[in-house]
Design a protein around this motif. Structure first.
Motif, PDB file in Angstrom:
ATOM      1  N   GLY A  40       0.732  -1.253   0.044  1.00  0.00           N
ATOM      2  CA  GLY A  40      -0.171   0.026  -0.135  1.00  0.00           C
ATOM      3  C   GLY A  40       0.846   1.200   0.074  1.00  0.00           C
ATOM      4  O   GLY A  40       1.999   1.412   0.514  1.00  0.00           O
ATOM      5  N   ARG A  41       0.277   2.307  -0.190  1.00  0.00           N
ATOM      6  CA  ARG A  41       0.853   3.680  -0.264  1.00  0.00           C
ATOM      7  C   ARG A  41       1.088   4.367   1.012  1.00  0.00           C
ATOM      8  O   ARG A  41       2.210   4.810   1.343  1.00  0.00           O
ATOM      9  CB  ARG A  41       0.297   4.637  -1.050  1.00  0.00           C
ATOM     10  N   ASP A  42       0.074   4.067   1.916  1.00  0.00           N
ATOM     11  CA  ASP A  42       0.113   4.945   3.166  1.00  0.00           C
ATOM     12  C   ASP A  42       0.948   4.220   4.199  1.00  0.00           C
ATOM     13  O   ASP A  42       0.565   3.155   4.570  1.00  0.00           O
ATOM     14  CB  ASP A  42      -1.317   5.115   3.558  1.00  0.00           C
ATOM     15  N   ALA A  43       2.030   4.642   4.646  1.00  0.00           N
ATOM     16  CA  ALA A  43       2.884   3.739   5.725  1.00  0.00           C
ATOM     17  C   ALA A  43       2.338   3.658   6.867  1.00  0.00           C
ATOM     18  O   ALA A  43       2.523   2.594   7.391  1.00  0.00           O
ATOM     19  CB  ALA A  43       4.239   4.624   5.994  1.00  0.00           C
ATOM     20  N   ALA A  44       1.439   4.663   7.241  1.00  0.00           N
ATOM     21  CA  ALA A  44       0.760   4.580   8.879  1.00  0.00           C
ATOM     22  C   ALA A  44      -0.172   3.373   8.762  1.00  0.00           C
ATOM     23  O   ALA A  44      -0.095   2.376   9.589  1.00  0.00           O
ATOM     24  CB  ALA A  44       0.287   5.789   9.422  1.00  0.00           C
ATOM     25  N   ARG A  45      -1.031   3.552   7.663  1.00  0.00           N
ATOM     26  CA  ARG A  45      -2.232   2.449   7.621  1.00  0.00           C
ATOM     27  C   ARG A  45      -1.576   1.017   7.335  1.00  0.00           C
ATOM     28  O   ARG A  45      -2.036   0.142   7.760  1.00  0.00           O
ATOM     29  CB  ARG A  45      -2.984   3.043   6.487  1.00  0.00           C
ATOM     30  N   LEU A  46      -0.445   1.085   6.710  1.00  0.00           N
ATOM     31  CA  LEU A  46       0.348  -0.325   6.210  1.00  0.00           C
ATOM     32  C   LEU A  46       0.937  -0.782   7.523  1.00  0.00           C
ATOM     33  O   LEU A  46       0.729  -2.059   7.866  1.00  0.00           O
ATOM     34  CB  LEU A  46       1.307  -0.119   5.280  1.00  0.00           C
ATOM     35  N   ALA A  47       1.320  -0.194   8.451  1.00  0.00           N
ATOM     36  CA  ALA A  47       2.118  -0.689   9.558  1.00  0.00           C
ATOM     37  C   ALA A  47       0.729  -0.737  10.452  1.00  0.00           C
ATOM     38  O   ALA A  47       0.855  -2.116  10.957  1.00  0.00           O
ATOM     39  CB  ALA A  47       2.790   0.661  10.345  1.00  0.00           C
ATOM     40  N   ALA A  48      -0.183  -0.321  10.502  1.00  0.00           N
ATOM     41  CA  ALA A  48      -1.503  -0.847  11.280  1.00  0.00           C
ATOM     42  C   ALA A  48      -2.016  -2.148  10.977  1.00  0.00           C
ATOM     43  O   ALA A  48      -2.240  -2.731  11.830  1.00  0.00           O
ATOM     44  CB  ALA A  48      -2.374   0.239  11.315  1.00  0.00           C
ATOM     45  N   ALA A  49      -1.997  -2.345   9.572  1.00  0.00           N
ATOM     46  CA  ALA A  49      -2.442  -3.471   8.998  1.00  0.00           C
ATOM     47  C   ALA A  49      -1.594  -4.792   9.352  1.00  0.00           C
ATOM     48  O   ALA A  49      -2.098  -5.786   9.956  1.00  0.00           O
ATOM     49  CB  ALA A  49      -2.537  -3.320   7.476  1.00  0.00           C
ATOM     50  N   VAL A  50      -0.259  -4.482   9.274  1.00  0.00           N
ATOM     51  CA  VAL A  50       0.595  -5.400   9.572  1.00  0.00           C
ATOM     52  C   VAL A  50       0.429  -5.866  10.986  1.00  0.00           C
ATOM     53  O   VAL A  50       0.554  -7.163  11.305  1.00  0.00           O
ATOM     54  CB  VAL A  50       1.949  -5.064   9.063  1.00  0.00           C
ATOM     55  N   ALA A  51       0.130  -4.860  11.815  1.00  0.00           N
ATOM     56  CA  ALA A  51       0.288  -5.078  13.360  1.00  0.00           C
ATOM     57  C   ALA A  51      -0.976  -5.902  13.461  1.00  0.00           C
ATOM     58  O   ALA A  51      -1.131  -6.674  14.339  1.00  0.00           O
ATOM     59  CB  ALA A  51       0.332  -3.953  13.857  1.00  0.00           C
ATOM     60  N   THR A  52      -1.879  -5.727  12.785  1.00  0.00           N
ATOM     61  CA  THR A  52      -3.141  -6.401  13.104  1.00  0.00           C
ATOM     62  C   THR A  52      -3.382  -8.096  12.271  1.00  0.00           C
ATOM     63  O   THR A  52      -3.825  -8.908  12.968  1.00  0.00           O
ATOM     64  CB  THR A  52      -4.534  -5.818  12.450  1.00  0.00           C
ATOM     65  N   VAL A  53      -2.632  -7.950  11.231  1.00  0.00           N
ATOM     66  CA  VAL A  53      -3.032  -9.173  10.327  1.00  0.00           C
ATOM     67  C   VAL A  53      -1.834 -10.093  10.407  1.00  0.00           C
ATOM     68  O   VAL A  53      -1.710 -11.190  10.466  1.00  0.00           O
ATOM     69  CB  VAL A  53      -3.229  -8.903   8.749  1.00  0.00           C
ATOM     70  N   GLY A  54      -0.483  -9.469  10.584  1.00  0.00           N
ATOM     71  CA  GLY A  54       0.462 -10.230  10.582  1.00  0.00           C
ATOM     72  C   GLY A  54       1.192  -9.881   9.212  1.00  0.00           C
ATOM     73  O   GLY A  54       0.600  -9.232   8.410  1.00  0.00           O
TER      74      GLY A  54
END
Length: 232
Positions: A40-54
């Motif tokens: 994804g493009r948005d670094a903050a949303r990307l980090a949050a998604a990885v923290a949630t999903v793995g």
């Protein structure tokens, strides 16, 4: 193979997996044993998604061809590539700025095109795109979105022929409870006038996307998951 058992141990790339339908796809694939990369493009949303999903996060602008090409060149082929990302803008043709209409088409169509152009996918793997009910049931004020979604569906059928034995399918969602929809459709809105009189959850669309990915006899298909909107 039953259900999504075939995902176990496979590598799934979800472009647009940092929110909405894409994040639901990534989470569902991970729960069934897949190794997931969320782009994804948005670094903050990307980090949050990885923290949630793995899984792994990868910063990627799918409209930057050089970046897309470099991304795939640096990786082993994926088993499944799924594209859910799009930045859509709507409005009447005479009111919507031409730049916004072009940006909508670029995001929905050319982004999918560039991912398809450079993606490395194993033989027998899959590419799954997303279009939208707006292409089949166009409404006033949705010209750019409708045109882009129809173009993605045409692209799907061409790619299914060109890419075999890689399978290419497209899922066409109706109204889905995502942050984008909530921004334009208040929670107090009446139920949509369709046989399934409610908005879909992202997980309901994700289920069909992964079903397209794992079904070895499915290619060139456009699958409506719209609550019966096409019947209205």
């Amino acid at each position: 193979m039953t259900g999504f058992d075939g995902l176990a141990g496979q590598h799934v790339l979800v472009v647009g997996g940092s929110s909405g339908i894409g994040q639901a796809v990534a989470a569902m694939a991970a729960r069934h044993g897949a190794s997931v990369t969320i782009a994804g493009r948005d670094a903050a949303r990307l980090a949050a998604a990885v923290a949630t999903v793995g899984g792994e996060g990868a910063a990627l602008d799918m409209l930057d061809e050089a970046a897309v090409e470099a991304f795939f060149a640096s990786r082993e082929p994926f088993d499944h590539v799924i594209v859910t990302a799009a930045q859509l803008r709507s409005g009447p043709i005479r009111d919507l700025p031409l730049a916004d209409a072009k940006a909508t088409f670029d995001s929905k169509f050319w982004g999918s095109y560039l991912i398809a152009r450079h993606a490395k996918i194993v033989e027998g793997g899959s590419l799954t795109l997303t279009s939208g009910a707006g292409g089949r049931r166009p409404r006033a004020g949705r010209a750019a979105v409708a045109a882009a979604t129809v173009a993605v569906e045409a692209l799907t059928r061409v790619l299914a022929s060109e890419f075999a034995p890689v399978r290419v399918n497209c899922v066409s969602p109706g109204l889905v409870d995502t942050p984008l929809l909530r921004s334009v459709r208040p929670a107090s809105s009446p139920p949509p006038p369709q046989p399934v009189a409610r908005v879909a959850s992202p997980e309901e669309i994700a289920f069909q996307i992964l079903a397209c990915a794992v079904n070895p006899f499915m290619t060139g298909a456009i699958v409506d998951v719209d609550g019966g909107l096409a019947l209205t």
